[in-house]
Design a protein around this motif. Structure first.
Motif, PDB file in Angstrom:
ATOM      1  N   PHE A  69      -0.751   1.897   4.971  1.00 40.30           N
ATOM      2  CA  PHE A  69      -2.168   2.116   5.264  1.00 40.30           C
ATOM      3  C   PHE A  69      -2.540   3.590   5.390  1.00 40.30           C
ATOM      4  N   LEU A  70      -1.580   4.470   5.666  1.00 42.25           N
ATOM      5  CA  LEU A  70      -1.894   5.848   6.030  1.00 42.25           C
ATOM      6  C   LEU A  70      -1.958   6.737   4.791  1.00 42.25           C
ATOM      7  N   PRO A  71      -3.062   7.437   4.568  1.00 39.73           N
ATOM      8  CA  PRO A  71      -3.220   8.250   3.348  1.00 39.73           C
ATOM      9  C   PRO A  71      -2.537   9.612   3.460  1.00 39.73           C
ATOM     10  N   ASP A  72      -1.242   9.609   3.705  1.00 39.60           N
ATOM     11  CA  ASP A  72      -0.475  10.843   3.860  1.00 39.60           C
ATOM     12  C   ASP A  72       0.819  10.711   3.061  1.00 39.60           C
ATOM     13  N   THR A  73       1.093  11.669   2.195  1.00 39.49           N
ATOM     14  CA  THR A  73       2.248  11.559   1.310  1.00 39.49           C
ATOM     15  C   THR A  73       3.563  11.908   1.992  1.00 39.49           C
ATOM     16  N   GLU A  74       3.498  12.593   3.146  1.00 39.35           N
ATOM     17  CA  GLU A  74       4.728  12.940   3.860  1.00 39.35           C
ATOM     18  C   GLU A  74       5.095  11.889   4.903  1.00 39.35           C
ATOM     19  N   LEU A  75       4.111  11.439   5.662  1.00 38.27           N
ATOM     20  CA  LEU A  75       4.368  10.464   6.718  1.00 38.27           C
ATOM     21  C   LEU A  75       4.331   9.029   6.209  1.00 38.27           C
ATOM     22  N   THR A  80      -4.937   5.758  -0.960  1.00 40.27           N
ATOM     23  CA  THR A  80      -6.326   5.803  -0.519  1.00 40.27           C
ATOM     24  C   THR A  80      -6.723   4.456   0.066  1.00 40.27           C
ATOM     25  N   CYS A  81      -7.903   4.402   0.662  1.00 42.93           N
ATOM     26  CA  CYS A  81      -8.410   3.147   1.216  1.00 42.93           C
ATOM     27  C   CYS A  81      -8.511   2.077   0.125  1.00 42.93           C
ATOM     28  N   LEU A  82      -9.013   2.454  -1.041  1.00 40.68           N
ATOM     29  CA  LEU A  82      -9.153   1.515  -2.148  1.00 40.68           C
ATOM     30  C   LEU A  82      -7.791   1.082  -2.686  1.00 40.68           C
ATOM     31  N   GLU A  83      -6.836   2.006  -2.726  1.00 39.53           N
ATOM     32  CA  GLU A  83      -5.492   1.654  -3.212  1.00 39.53           C
ATOM     33  C   GLU A  83      -4.770   0.729  -2.243  1.00 39.53           C
ATOM     34  N   TYR A  84      -5.014   0.920  -0.960  1.00 39.26           N
ATOM     35  CA  TYR A  84      -4.344   0.082   0.038  1.00 39.26           C
ATOM     36  C   TYR A  84      -4.967  -1.308   0.137  1.00 39.26           C
ATOM     37  N   ILE A 314     -14.708 -16.230  -2.146  1.00 43.86           N
ATOM     38  CA  ILE A 314     -13.621 -15.260  -2.003  1.00 43.86           C
ATOM     39  C   ILE A 314     -13.836 -14.068  -2.919  1.00 43.86           C
ATOM     40  N   ASP A 315     -14.183 -14.350  -4.171  1.00 46.80           N
ATOM     41  CA  ASP A 315     -14.358 -13.255  -5.129  1.00 46.80           C
ATOM     42  C   ASP A 315     -15.543 -12.359  -4.754  1.00 46.80           C
ATOM     43  N   GLN A 316     -16.625 -12.971  -4.270  1.00 45.61           N
ATOM     44  CA  GLN A 316     -17.770 -12.170  -3.828  1.00 45.61           C
ATOM     45  C   GLN A 316     -17.381 -11.276  -2.649  1.00 45.61           C
ATOM     46  N   ALA A 317     -16.655 -11.844  -1.691  1.00 48.26           N
ATOM     47  CA  ALA A 317     -16.252 -11.082  -0.510  1.00 48.26           C
ATOM     48  C   ALA A 317     -15.309  -9.939  -0.888  1.00 48.26           C
ATOM     49  N   ARG A 318     -14.417 -10.216  -1.821  1.00 45.72           N
ATOM     50  CA  ARG A 318     -13.476  -9.162  -2.247  1.00 45.72           C
ATOM     51  C   ARG A 318     -14.220  -8.004  -2.907  1.00 45.72           C
ATOM     52  N   LEU A 319     -15.137  -8.313  -3.797  1.00 41.12           N
ATOM     53  CA  LEU A 319     -15.876  -7.252  -4.481  1.00 41.12           C
ATOM     54  C   LEU A 319     -16.679  -6.405  -3.495  1.00 41.12           C
ATOM     55  N   LEU A 320     -17.282  -7.061  -2.512  1.00 39.21           N
ATOM     56  CA  LEU A 320     -18.043  -6.329  -1.500  1.00 39.21           C
ATOM     57  C   LEU A 320     -17.115  -5.410  -0.694  1.00 39.21           C
ATOM     58  N   THR A 321     -15.923  -5.900  -0.376  1.00 41.67           N
ATOM     59  CA  THR A 321     -14.978  -5.108   0.415  1.00 41.67           C
ATOM     60  C   THR A 321     -14.410  -3.955  -0.394  1.00 41.67           C
ATOM     61  N   LEU A 322     -14.089  -4.196  -1.647  1.00 42.17           N
ATOM     62  CA  LEU A 322     -13.596  -3.108  -2.500  1.00 42.17           C
ATOM     63  C   LEU A 322     -14.670  -2.035  -2.688  1.00 42.17           C
ATOM     64  N   HIS A 323     -15.916  -2.468  -2.775  1.00 35.52           N
ATOM     65  CA  HIS A 323     -17.014  -1.504  -2.870  1.00 35.52           C
ATOM     66  C   HIS A 323     -17.067  -0.629  -1.620  1.00 35.52           C
ATOM     67  N   ALA A 324     -16.889  -1.254  -0.440  1.00 33.59           N
ATOM     68  CA  ALA A 324     -16.895  -0.493   0.808  1.00 33.59           C
ATOM     69  C   ALA A 324     -15.724   0.490   0.842  1.00 33.59           C
ATOM     70  N   ALA A 325     -14.556   0.047   0.403  1.00 30.40           N
ATOM     71  CA  ALA A 325     -13.383   0.933   0.379  1.00 30.40           C
ATOM     72  C   ALA A 325     -13.610   2.109  -0.565  1.00 30.40           C
ATOM     73  N   TRP A 326     -14.153   1.814  -1.734  1.00 35.74           N
ATOM     74  CA  TRP A 326     -14.459   2.876  -2.719  1.00 35.74           C
ATOM     75  C   TRP A 326     -15.451   3.878  -2.132  1.00 35.74           C
ATOM     76  N   LYS A 327     -16.446   3.381  -1.421  1.00 41.55           N
ATOM     77  CA  LYS A 327     -17.463   4.282  -0.873  1.00 41.55           C
ATOM     78  C   LYS A 327     -16.884   5.146   0.245  1.00 41.55           C
TER      79      LYS A 327
END
Length: 406
Positions: A69-75, A80-84, A314-327
């Motif tokens: 979950f943590l966007p740090d390459t050392e720790l 990113t939020c969208l990748e996670y 499910i698909d609608q909820a996922r798209l909405l959540t991915l949009h939030a992560a992208w933003k």
């Protein structure tokens, strides 16, 4: 906007799915059964972690599936939020999976607080052992004597006294408090009542063995104690901690909370989507394998339509959540408040509906502990309150929407 998973995210997702299919899901019921035997008592002081959890955590860490979950390459893995997001969805397919990958709430949120807002000494003392999975943490915010849906109501106090801070007050629904490895709390309380209402509160790190910290009881949630994690009621009576335990500064509590809860709500919602996907999968398999009145269950009583509705929801909820992560990734939490509040309403309600369909398909077995669908349903219901009830988030969306016309 592009929600397609990056090559890095796809690689981690494939490895994560393979790990869960090989190591987690085949023994999931055994772990649930052992957990029930170990933790029959409501006395959290006797609770134990099932024996197979720690070996699985060690395997996950060795496999590089740790702190995703943590966007740090050392720790961590630097996602990113969208990748996670799709990885969080995958872990949500099993109630035991998040802890195995050290991606469990409330630790993820607390680690993000320390990572983004803690000083170097706080990171060394508390963030490092959390990232290593050596300890667990809790977040002490909600209070029993006020309407905590309005967080500005918090009455627990933080008073500066020389080189110390003195904490007093009651907290409850402190998730994870019963875990044997829970060692610290991040306590949020009223420190600057003279300031404007969103600059009155602060966050402080409190070791749970500090004199004056007492655990009064564990609360049941939908009839379960959720051992060995639990949701506790606490009292802080003249608890003294060094000023060095203050995070960022006095009056900064709400600024920290805003940064903590944005990505955290993505994590919660994607795990809930994973739980809904698993519920739908189990529902379909059950419906195809059982016969009543001369037909497979899946073809009776409107069940085919329920499958279609579940898939769409499910698909609608996922798209909405991915949009939030992208933003969040592209514009920041402050510019994604509508999307963050929207998913916090949509996704738990969707999980409730889909898991309820699954329960109905399973019949009596659906409300038992033999299958995870009842627990998924409880998860959806609880999430409609956790991190703010539906009404608060709908209020946020409506206020932001009206601003466009004023």
């Amino acid at each position: 906007m592009n929600f397609e998973a990056s090559a890095k995210s796809q690689d981690y997702l494939a490895r994560l799915k393979a790990f869960m299919d090989e190591h987690v899901l085949p023994i999931e019921q055994d772990i649930f059964d052992e957990n029930s035997r170990l933790n029959e008592s409501p006395d959290w002081r006797t609770w134990q972690v099932p024996s197979q959890i720690q070996p699985l955590k060690e395997k996950a860490r060795q496999a590089g599936l740790w702190n995703l979950f943590l966007p740090d390459t050392e720790l961590a893995q630097g996602l990113t939020c969208l990748e996670y997001a799709p990885l969080a969805e995958q872990t949500g397919r099993s109630l035991i999976a998040p802890e195995i990958f050290n991606c469990n709430a409330p630790d993820t949120g607390n680690m993000e607080v320390l990572y983004h807002f803690g000083n170097e000494a706080q990171k060394k003392q508390w963030l490092t052992p959390l990232l290593n999975g050596e300890i667990r943490s809790v977040f002490a915010m909600t209070e029993p004597d006020v309407a905590s849906s309005d967080a500005t109501n918090m009455e627990a106090t933080i008073e500066a006294s020389g080189d110390e801070l003195i904490l007093n007050g009651k907290k409850w629904w402190t998730t994870g408090l019963g875990h044997p490895n829970a060692k610290i709390a991040i306590f949020m309380g009223l420190s600057n009542p003279e300031n404007d209402k969103h600059s009155q509160h602060s966050m402080v790190i409190v070791p749970l063995d500090t004199p004056g910290v007492s655990i009064k009881r564990m609360l049941t949630a939908c009839g379960e104690y959720d051992a060995p994690y639990g949701h506790g009621e606490m009292e802080f009576t003249n608890v003294r901690v060094p000023k060095e335990n203050l995070i960022m500064g006095l009056g900064k509590g709400f600024a920290i909370a805003q940064g903590r809860l944005g990505p955290g709500r993505i994590h919660h919602c994607m795990r809930a989507i994973g739980a809904a996907e698993r519920s739908l999968e189990l529902m379909i398999k059950r419906g195809l394998s059982r016969t009543a009145f001369g037909k497979p269950l899946i073809k009776l009583g409107g069940n085919l339509e329920r499958v279609a509705k579940a898939r769409m929801a499910i698909d609608q909820a996922r798209l909405l959540t991915l949009h939030a992560a992208w933003k969040i990734d592209t514009a920041g939490v402050k510019h994604a408040m509508t999307e963050i509040s929207s998913i916090k309403v949509v996704v738990p309600n969707m999980l409730q509906q889909v898991s309820d369909m699954a329960i109905q398909m399973f019949g009596g077995a659906g409300v038992s502990g033999d299958h995870p669908v009842a627990s998924f349903n409880a998860m959806g219901r609880i999430l409609r309150l956790a991190d703010g009830p539906d009404e608060v988030h709908m209020g946020m969306v409506s206020r932001l929407e009206l601003r466009k016309y004023l």
